[in-house]
Design a protein around this motif. Structure first.
Motif, PDB file in Angstrom:
ATOM      1  N   TYR A  84     -10.814   3.917  -6.637  1.00 49.70           N
ATOM      2  CA  TYR A  84      -9.639   3.669  -5.711  1.00 49.70           C
ATOM      3  C   TYR A  84     -10.116   4.742  -5.312  1.00 49.70           C
ATOM      4  CZ  TYR A  84      -5.230   4.456  -3.582  1.00 49.70           C
ATOM      5  OH  TYR A  84      -4.626   4.596  -2.280  1.00 49.70           O
ATOM      6  N   GLY A  85      -9.487   5.004  -3.899  1.00 48.73           N
ATOM      7  CA  GLY A  85      -9.721   6.279  -2.708  1.00 48.73           C
ATOM      8  C   GLY A  85      -9.752   5.249  -1.518  1.00 48.73           C
ATOM      9  N   PHE A 139      -5.914  -0.237 -13.267  1.00 50.20           N
ATOM     10  CA  PHE A 139      -6.591   0.915 -13.343  1.00 50.20           C
ATOM     11  C   PHE A 139      -6.123   1.983 -14.472  1.00 50.20           C
ATOM     12  CE2 PHE A 139      -7.085   0.176  -8.935  1.00 50.20           C
ATOM     13  CZ  PHE A 139      -8.133   0.159  -8.240  1.00 50.20           C
ATOM     14  N   ASP A 140      -7.350   3.089 -14.665  1.00 46.01           N
ATOM     15  CA  ASP A 140      -6.752   4.315 -15.525  1.00 46.01           C
ATOM     16  C   ASP A 140      -5.544   5.190 -14.396  1.00 46.01           C
ATOM     17  OD1 ASP A 140      -5.788   6.556 -17.140  1.00 46.01           O
ATOM     18  OD2 ASP A 140      -8.484   6.471 -17.751  1.00 46.01           O
ATOM     19  N   PHE A 141      -4.662   5.507 -14.608  1.00 40.73           N
ATOM     20  CA  PHE A 141      -4.252   6.125 -13.180  1.00 40.73           C
ATOM     21  C   PHE A 141      -3.875   7.759 -14.079  1.00 40.73           C
ATOM     22  CE2 PHE A 141      -1.009   2.619 -12.294  1.00 40.73           C
ATOM     23  CZ  PHE A 141      -1.391   2.417 -10.753  1.00 40.73           C
ATOM     24  N   THR A 142      -4.671   7.710 -14.314  1.00 38.85           N
ATOM     25  CA  THR A 142      -5.348   9.886 -15.616  1.00 38.85           C
ATOM     26  C   THR A 142      -6.258   9.986 -13.799  1.00 38.85           C
ATOM     27  OG1 THR A 142      -5.399   9.535 -17.383  1.00 38.85           O
ATOM     28  CG2 THR A 142      -6.327  11.454 -16.540  1.00 38.85           C
ATOM     29  N   PRO A 143      -5.759  10.784 -12.640  1.00 37.50           N
ATOM     30  CA  PRO A 143      -6.383  10.835 -12.008  1.00 37.50           C
ATOM     31  C   PRO A 143      -7.496  11.996 -12.523  1.00 37.50           C
ATOM     32  CG  PRO A 143      -4.369  12.248 -11.747  1.00 37.50           C
ATOM     33  CD  PRO A 143      -4.541  11.385 -12.779  1.00 37.50           C
ATOM     34  N   GLU A 156       9.341   2.323  -4.982  1.00 42.21           N
ATOM     35  CA  GLU A 156       8.289   1.737  -5.174  1.00 42.21           C
ATOM     36  C   GLU A 156       7.053   1.245  -5.106  1.00 42.21           C
ATOM     37  OE1 GLU A 156       9.991   3.698  -2.922  1.00 42.21           O
ATOM     38  OE2 GLU A 156      11.738   2.769  -2.577  1.00 42.21           O
ATOM     39  N   GLY A 157       6.121   2.300  -5.664  1.00 42.80           N
ATOM     40  CA  GLY A 157       5.122   1.901  -6.503  1.00 42.80           C
ATOM     41  C   GLY A 157       4.146   2.229  -5.566  1.00 42.80           C
ATOM     42  N   GLU A 158       4.720   3.600  -3.773  1.00 39.07           N
ATOM     43  CA  GLU A 158       3.474   3.819  -2.959  1.00 39.07           C
ATOM     44  C   GLU A 158       2.564   5.380  -4.315  1.00 39.07           C
ATOM     45  OE1 GLU A 158       2.986   5.941   1.290  1.00 39.07           O
ATOM     46  OE2 GLU A 158       5.138   5.753   0.770  1.00 39.07           O
ATOM     47  N   CYS A 159       1.413   5.158  -3.653  1.00 43.83           N
ATOM     48  CA  CYS A 159       0.497   6.348  -4.154  1.00 43.83           C
ATOM     49  C   CYS A 159       0.198   7.058  -3.266  1.00 43.83           C
ATOM     50  CB  CYS A 159      -1.026   5.657  -4.590  1.00 43.83           C
ATOM     51  SG  CYS A 159      -1.575   6.074  -5.036  1.00 43.83           S
ATOM     52  N   PHE A 167      -0.460  13.651  -0.090  1.00 46.27           N
ATOM     53  CA  PHE A 167      -0.353  12.516   0.947  1.00 46.27           C
ATOM     54  C   PHE A 167       0.175  11.139   0.388  1.00 46.27           C
ATOM     55  CE2 PHE A 167      -3.195  10.046   3.146  1.00 46.27           C
ATOM     56  CZ  PHE A 167      -3.225  10.140   4.633  1.00 46.27           C
ATOM     57  N   HIS A 168       1.191  10.784   1.637  1.00 44.15           N
ATOM     58  CA  HIS A 168       1.950   9.292   1.336  1.00 44.15           C
ATOM     59  C   HIS A 168       0.367   8.185   2.097  1.00 44.15           C
ATOM     60  CE1 HIS A 168       5.779  10.368   0.097  1.00 44.15           C
ATOM     61  NE2 HIS A 168       5.443  11.313   0.159  1.00 44.15           N
ATOM     62  N   THR A 169      -0.060   7.210   0.587  1.00 46.49           N
ATOM     63  CA  THR A 169      -1.046   7.112   1.116  1.00 46.49           C
ATOM     64  C   THR A 169      -0.925   5.557   1.750  1.00 46.49           C
ATOM     65  OG1 THR A 169      -1.222   5.560  -1.217  1.00 46.49           O
ATOM     66  CG2 THR A 169      -2.084   7.743  -0.743  1.00 46.49           C
ATOM     67  N   GLY A 170       0.321   5.217   1.639  1.00 44.53           N
ATOM     68  CA  GLY A 170       0.614   3.419   1.936  1.00 44.53           C
ATOM     69  C   GLY A 170       0.051   2.663   1.027  1.00 44.53           C
ATOM     70  N   ASP A 171      -0.453   2.838   0.474  1.00 42.38           N
ATOM     71  CA  ASP A 171      -1.228   2.009  -0.423  1.00 42.38           C
ATOM     72  C   ASP A 171      -0.095   1.572  -1.600  1.00 42.38           C
ATOM     73  OD1 ASP A 171      -3.434   1.491   0.342  1.00 42.38           O
ATOM     74  OD2 ASP A 171      -4.314   3.548  -0.825  1.00 42.38           O
ATOM     75  N   ILE A 172       0.571   1.020  -2.760  1.00 41.08           N
ATOM     76  CA  ILE A 172       1.489  -0.159  -2.884  1.00 41.08           C
ATOM     77  C   ILE A 172       0.971  -0.529  -4.664  1.00 41.08           C
ATOM     78  CG2 ILE A 172       2.945  -1.305  -3.252  1.00 41.08           C
ATOM     79  CD1 ILE A 172       3.682   0.754  -1.229  1.00 41.08           C
TER      80      ILE A 172
END
Length: 212
Positions: free
Chosen positions: A142-143, A160-164, A175-178, A183-188
């Motif tokens: 993811y990126g 995903f493993d949410f460990t960055p 709402e689950g936005e990353c 930076f607000h990605t707009g990805d939910i």
């Protein structure tokens, strides 16, 4: 000097300069474990960022053997069988096309130790299809343009493993936005299943790799 002009899929178009590309090349080399003994099959054109940060430039920087070709499903199978790559990267559209060819059903992919997938929501069936063909690790990266992948990864799973990865700080809104490095990605994302769902309507619904 390399300067890439992005498509603006996450915001307005922007320039990505050599220093940032070099940093992300090293990030990819570390994640994949690329060495001079690897054989990287690249199908991404030279005018897109993944060519520089995921496949071609990491391969060249690590001293690996690189084979670049335009994506064509029949040529891909032929090139794969001749080159026997250890590292590949494909997006869902590639899989959709490949899976409809006769050559796909006969393709043995046991030579691949690491495969990068990404670009929007990844179906577990796609990952399983490559695993069933012998791919050792299917890594769902993811990126996006501002923070090229891998920001975080799912190994052999659509979750995903949410460990960055190092250098990234990741948060999620209610709402689950990353949110990456503020930076607000707009990805939910679905925070329970840890899967990518969709992009906000204010975007063009594509991630940075969707332009291939």
């Amino acid at each position: 000097m390399i300067t890439l002009h992005t498509s603006g899929s996450t915001k307005e178009p922007k320039l990505i300069h050599h220093k940032s590309i070099t940093e992300h090349v090293q990030r990819s080399i570390k994640e994949i474990g690329l060495t001079k003994h690897d054989r990287v099959l690249n199908v991404f054109p030279a005018n897109v960022i993944a060519n520089y940060t995921v496949t071609a430039m990491p391969a060249l920087t690590a001293g690996a053997h690189l084979f670049s070709t335009n994506f064509d499903p029949y040529n891909y199978v032929k090139s794969f069988n001749e080159f026997q790559p250890t590292v590949i990267s494909l997006i869902p559209r590639h899989y959709e096309i490949l899976s409809k060819t006769k050559g796909w059903h006969e393709l043995d992919m046991k030579c691949v130790r690491y495969m990068v997938v990404g670009s929007g929501a990844i179906d577990q069936a796609m990952i399983d299809a490559f695993r069933n063909k012998g791919v050792e690790t299917v890594a769902n990266w993811y990126g996006l343009t501002e923070m090229p992948p891998p920001v975080f990864v799912g190994y052999n799973t659509s979750s995903f493993d949410f460990t960055p990865k190092d250098g990234y700080a990741v948060e999620f809104t209610a709402e689950g936005e990353c949110v990456i490095n503020g930076f607000h990605t707009g990805d939910i994302f679905d925070l329970e299943t840890k899967t990518f769902l969709h992009r906000l309507d204010t975007s063009n619904k594509s991630t940075w790799k969707n332009d291939f």
